[in-house]
Design a protein around this motif. Structure first.
Motif, mmCIF file in Angstrom:
data_model
loop_
_atom_site.group_PDB
_atom_site.id
_atom_site.type_symbol
_atom_site.label_atom_id
_atom_site.label_comp_id
_atom_site.label_asym_id
_atom_site.label_seq_id
_atom_site.Cartn_x
_atom_site.Cartn_y
_atom_site.Cartn_z
ATOM 1 N N SER A 170 0.673 -1.108 -0.031
ATOM 2 C CA SER A 170 -0.098 -0.036 -0.002
ATOM 3 C C SER A 170 0.856 1.045 -0.060
ATOM 4 N N THR A 171 0.310 2.274 -0.190
ATOM 5 C CA THR A 171 1.002 3.779 -0.066
ATOM 6 C C THR A 171 1.776 3.856 1.302
ATOM 7 N N SER A 172 0.902 3.585 2.167
ATOM 8 C CA SER A 172 1.283 3.734 3.709
ATOM 9 C C SER A 172 2.647 3.062 3.702
ATOM 10 N N VAL A 173 2.582 1.542 3.394
ATOM 11 C CA VAL A 173 3.821 0.745 3.467
ATOM 12 C C VAL A 173 4.937 1.472 2.737
ATOM 13 N N THR A 226 -0.739 16.912 5.937
ATOM 14 C CA THR A 226 -0.867 15.669 5.086
ATOM 15 C C THR A 226 -2.100 14.806 5.726
ATOM 16 N N PHE A 227 -2.490 13.793 4.318
ATOM 17 C CA PHE A 227 -3.281 12.875 4.411
ATOM 18 C C PHE A 227 -2.824 12.077 5.608
ATOM 19 N N PRO A 228 -3.676 11.695 6.838
ATOM 20 C CA PRO A 228 -3.215 11.177 8.180
ATOM 21 C C PRO A 228 -2.100 10.100 7.897
ATOM 22 N N THR A 229 -2.261 9.282 7.014
ATOM 23 C CA THR A 229 -1.748 7.864 7.116
ATOM 24 C C THR A 229 -0.091 8.495 7.258
ATOM 25 N N ASP A 230 0.256 9.146 6.273
ATOM 26 C CA ASP A 230 1.589 9.749 5.973
ATOM 27 C C ASP A 230 2.234 10.155 7.360
ATOM 28 N N GLY A 231 1.418 10.788 7.919
ATOM 29 C CA GLY A 231 1.755 11.482 9.193
ATOM 30 C C GLY A 231 2.197 10.348 10.508
ATOM 31 N N TRP A 291 8.468 12.199 -1.941
ATOM 32 C CA TRP A 291 7.048 12.789 -2.571
ATOM 33 C C TRP A 291 6.005 11.810 -2.455
ATOM 34 N N ASP A 292 4.744 12.175 -2.044
ATOM 35 C CA ASP A 292 3.517 11.463 -1.982
ATOM 36 C C ASP A 292 2.830 11.954 -3.407
ATOM 37 N N LEU A 293 2.510 10.904 -4.100
ATOM 38 C CA LEU A 293 1.917 11.650 -5.591
ATOM 39 C C LEU A 293 0.577 11.016 -5.648
ATOM 40 N N CYS A 294 -0.030 10.822 -4.575
ATOM 41 C CA CYS A 294 -1.371 10.136 -4.590
ATOM 42 C C CYS A 294 -2.368 10.741 -5.475
ATOM 43 N N HIS A 295 -2.360 12.255 -5.294
ATOM 44 C CA HIS A 295 -3.288 12.938 -6.047
ATOM 45 C C HIS A 295 -2.879 13.528 -7.187
ATOM 46 N N SER A 296 -1.408 12.980 -7.753
ATOM 47 C CA SER A 296 -1.057 13.792 -8.958
ATOM 48 C C SER A 296 -0.727 12.804 -10.094
HETATM 49 C C1 LIG Z 1 -5.001 8.068 -0.659
HETATM 50 C C2 LIG Z 1 -3.841 8.294 0.045
HETATM 51 C C3 LIG Z 1 -3.195 7.426 0.578
HETATM 52 C C4 LIG Z 1 -3.531 6.137 0.868
HETATM 53 O O1 LIG Z 1 -2.855 5.316 1.498
HETATM 54 P P1 LIG Z 1 -3.074 3.624 1.477
HETATM 55 O O2 LIG Z 1 -2.029 2.844 2.000
HETATM 56 O O3 LIG Z 1 -3.033 3.354 0.079
HETATM 57 O O4 LIG Z 1 -4.443 3.631 2.168
HETATM 58 C C5 LIG Z 1 -2.053 7.751 1.342
HETATM 59 N N1 LIG Z 1 -1.523 9.162 1.172
HETATM 60 C C6 LIG Z 1 -2.426 10.029 0.433
HETATM 61 C C7 LIG Z 1 -1.729 11.616 0.410
HETATM 62 C C8 LIG Z 1 -3.264 9.821 -0.003
HETATM 63 O O5 LIG Z 1 -4.274 10.410 -0.767
#
Ligand SMILES: *Cc1c(COP(=O)(O)O)cnc(C)c1O
Length: 408
Positions: free
Chosen positions: A105-108, A138-143, A207-212
Motif C-alpha cells: 500500500s502507499t502507507s507501507v 498531510t493525509f493522516p496515514t503519512d503523518g 514525495w507522495d503523488l497519490c493526488h497527482s
Molecule cells: C489516498 C492516499 C493514501 C492512501 O494510502 P493507502 O496506504 O493506500 O491506504 C496515502 N496518502 C495520501 C496522500 C493519499 O491521498
C-alpha cells in the motif's frame, strides 16, 4: 437552455479526449440525453472501472491460476509483474524505465521511503541528522507512518506547512515527507523548487503523488526527485486497494537500504540463503510475494492510457475545474460555499474543494441525486475531476445539482 449548457456542449465537442470515455464502464449515454445520468466526481478516491478489466481478471483467475497454476509465475509473467507494471506507470510520472516497482500500500511504501531517506542522509557523513519534516496538512496515514519511522530511526518529527519547508531546513534535517497535491484542498505544491531546497540542505525529499499521478505531469526524472510513492486506485483507476508504487532514482538504488528487506528484494530470491543480499535496481523496493490478482487488474487498467499524453490530461483537467468554478459562481448564491482550492493554475491539482458548514449533509443529498463527490471532515465538499471520463456537460450538471441542493 442556459449559456453554460451551450458552452458545455461546445467544449465537449472540441474535446480531444472525449472518446476515452468509452474505455470505461459508465452510465448509459441515454441517461445523459435525458439529463438523468449520474456524475462521478470521486475518481480522486476510487477511479472508475476500465472496460478491459473484467475479462482480463477472469482470464488471470480461470486460465493463469486455474489451469497453468504454478507455471504462471514464469509463463504468465507473474514474477516480474511489479517491475513491468512500474515501467508502465513510469511515463505518466516522467520517469525512465527501471526506477518504479509496484506493490504494497502507499502507507507501507511511505515507510520504506522515509526510513531509506534517513539512512541515505546519514550515510553521506550526516550523523547529526536527526529530524524528519512532514507536511503538517498531510493525509493522516503519512503523518502516522512518519512518526513511527522517526521513532525507529531516533529522529524527531516536525510538522511544517509545505510552503514553510525551505525555512525549516537545517543541518539536522534528514528527510522531508511532502504531498504533491493536498488531499483536502486540492492545492498543488511546487515540487521542483521544494525538491531542490531539500537536496541543497543535504536531506532527501519523499514525495507522495497519490493526488497527482495520472492527473498532471510530475516530471520525476526531470526535477531530480530522489524518492516518491503513490497509489494506483485514484487517477490510475487500478481498482479498490490496487497496489501502490515506489520510485527510487536510478543513481540512488544501490544506496536504498530498505527497512523491509523481504525475500522478493533479495539478489537471488530462490537461493534461499540465510544472509540477505539486496538486489540491484528497482526490485530492491519489493518485500514479499506480490498481490497478483490486484496487480494484473491494475496492469489491464493502465491500458486506458495507450496513446494518451499526460499534458493533454492536465490541460483538460484545468479546463474542467475552471468551468466547474465558473458554473458554481453562476448558480450558487454568493457566500453559500467558499472554494479552498487555489484559483491559480500553478497551485491547483485536479479537484475542487468547497467549504460549507453543512457539507456532510449536502454531500449525502448530492449523492442521492447521482452527483458523487465526497465529504472530508469537518466542512469540505470534494469534487475530483478525472479528464479521461469526465466531460463538460457532467461538470455543468454537477454544479447545477449542487446549487439546487444548497437551495433546498
Ligand atoms: C489516498 C492516499 C493514501 C492512501 O494510502 P493507502 O496506504 O493506500 O491506504 C496515502 N496518502 C495520501 C496522500 C493519499 O491521498
Amino acid at each position: 437552455m442556459s449559456d453554460l449548457v451551450v458552452r458545455a456542449g461546445k467544449l465537449d465537442a472540441a474535446d480531444e479526449l472525449a472518446a476515452l470515455r468509452d474505455r470505461f464502464v459508465l452510465d448509459p449515454v441515454s441517461d445523459h440525453a435525458a439529463d438523468t445520468a449520474g456524475v462521478y466526481l470521486d475518481g480522486n478516491s476510487l477511479g472508475v472501472l476500465p472496460a478491459v478489466v473484467p475479462d482480463r481478471v477472469a482470464d488471470v483467475v480461470r486460465r493463469q491460476w486455474g489451469e497453468l497454476r504454478i507455471r504462471s509465475w514464469e509463463e504468465s509473467g507473474w514474477w516480474t509483474a511489479p517491475e513491468r507494471i512500474g515501467d508502465r506507470i513510469a511515463p505518466l510520472v516522467g520517469a525512465a524505465p527501471g526506477q518504479i516497482v509496484v506493490g504494497d500500500s502507499t502507507s507501507v511504501n511511505v515507510f520504506k521511503a522515509v526510513v531509506a531517506a534517513v539512512r541515505m542522509a546519514r550515510e553521506a557523513g550526516g550523523d547529526g541528522r536527526d529530524e524528519i519534516l512532514v507536511d503538517a496538512t498531510t493525509f493522516p496515514t503519512d503523518g502516522y507512518i512518519a512518526r513511527s519511522a522517526a521513532r525507529m530511526t531516533g529522529c524527531t518529527l516536525r510538522p511544517v506547512d509545505p510552503a514553510q519547508v525551505p525555512g525549516a531546513l537545517s543541518g539536522r534535517t534528514a528527510a522531508v515527507l511532502l504531498n504533491h497535491v493536498d488531499y483536502r484542498t486540492g492545492r498543488l505544491y511546487d515540487l521542483p523548487s521544494l525538491t531542490a531546497a531539500v537536496h541543497a540542505a543535504g536531506a532527501y525529499a519523499v514525495w507522495d503523488l497519490c493526488h497527482s499521478a495520472g492527473a498532471l505531469p510530475v516530471g520525476l526524472d526531470g526535477h531530480g526527485v530522489a524518492l516518491a510513492v503513490g497509489c494506483t486506485y485514484k487517477y490510475l483507476n487500478g481498482g479498490p486497494g490496487s497496489p501502490a508504487f515506489l520510485y527510487v532514482r536510478r543513481d540512488l538504488q544501490d544506496r536504498f537500504d530498505s527497512p523491509l528487506p523481504g525475500w522478493n528484494s533479495h539478489a537471488e530470491p530462490f537461493g534461499m540463503r540465510p544472509e540477505y543480499e539486496p538486489s540491484a535496481g528497482a526490485t530492491r523496493g519489493r518485500v514479499g510475494t506480490p498481490d497478483i490478482l490486484s496487480l494484473l487488474a491494475l496492469e489491464a487498467a493502465l491500458e486506458v492510457w495507450d496513446g494518451v499524453r499526460i499534458e493533454a490530461v492536465r490541460a483538460k483537467s484545468l479546463a474542467l475545474t475552471d468551468f466547474f468554478l465558473e458554473c458554481v459562481a453562476a448558480y450558487v448564491p454568493a457566500g453559500r460555499v467558499e472554494s479552498v482550492t487555489p484559483y491559480a493554475h500553478a497551485e491547483r491539482g485536479s479537484q475542487v474543494a468547497l467549504r460549507c458548514p453543512d457539507a456532510g449533509d449536502v454531500m449525502e443529498r448530492l449523492i442521492a441525486r447521482g452527483v458523487v463527490g465526497d465529504f472530508r471532515h469537518p466542512d469540505v465538499l470534494r469534487f475530483g475531476f478525472t479528464p479521461l471520463y469526465v466531460g463538460f456537460a457532467d461538470t455543468e450538471r454537477a454544479a447545477r445539482v449542487l446549487a439546487e441542493t444548497l437551495a433546498e
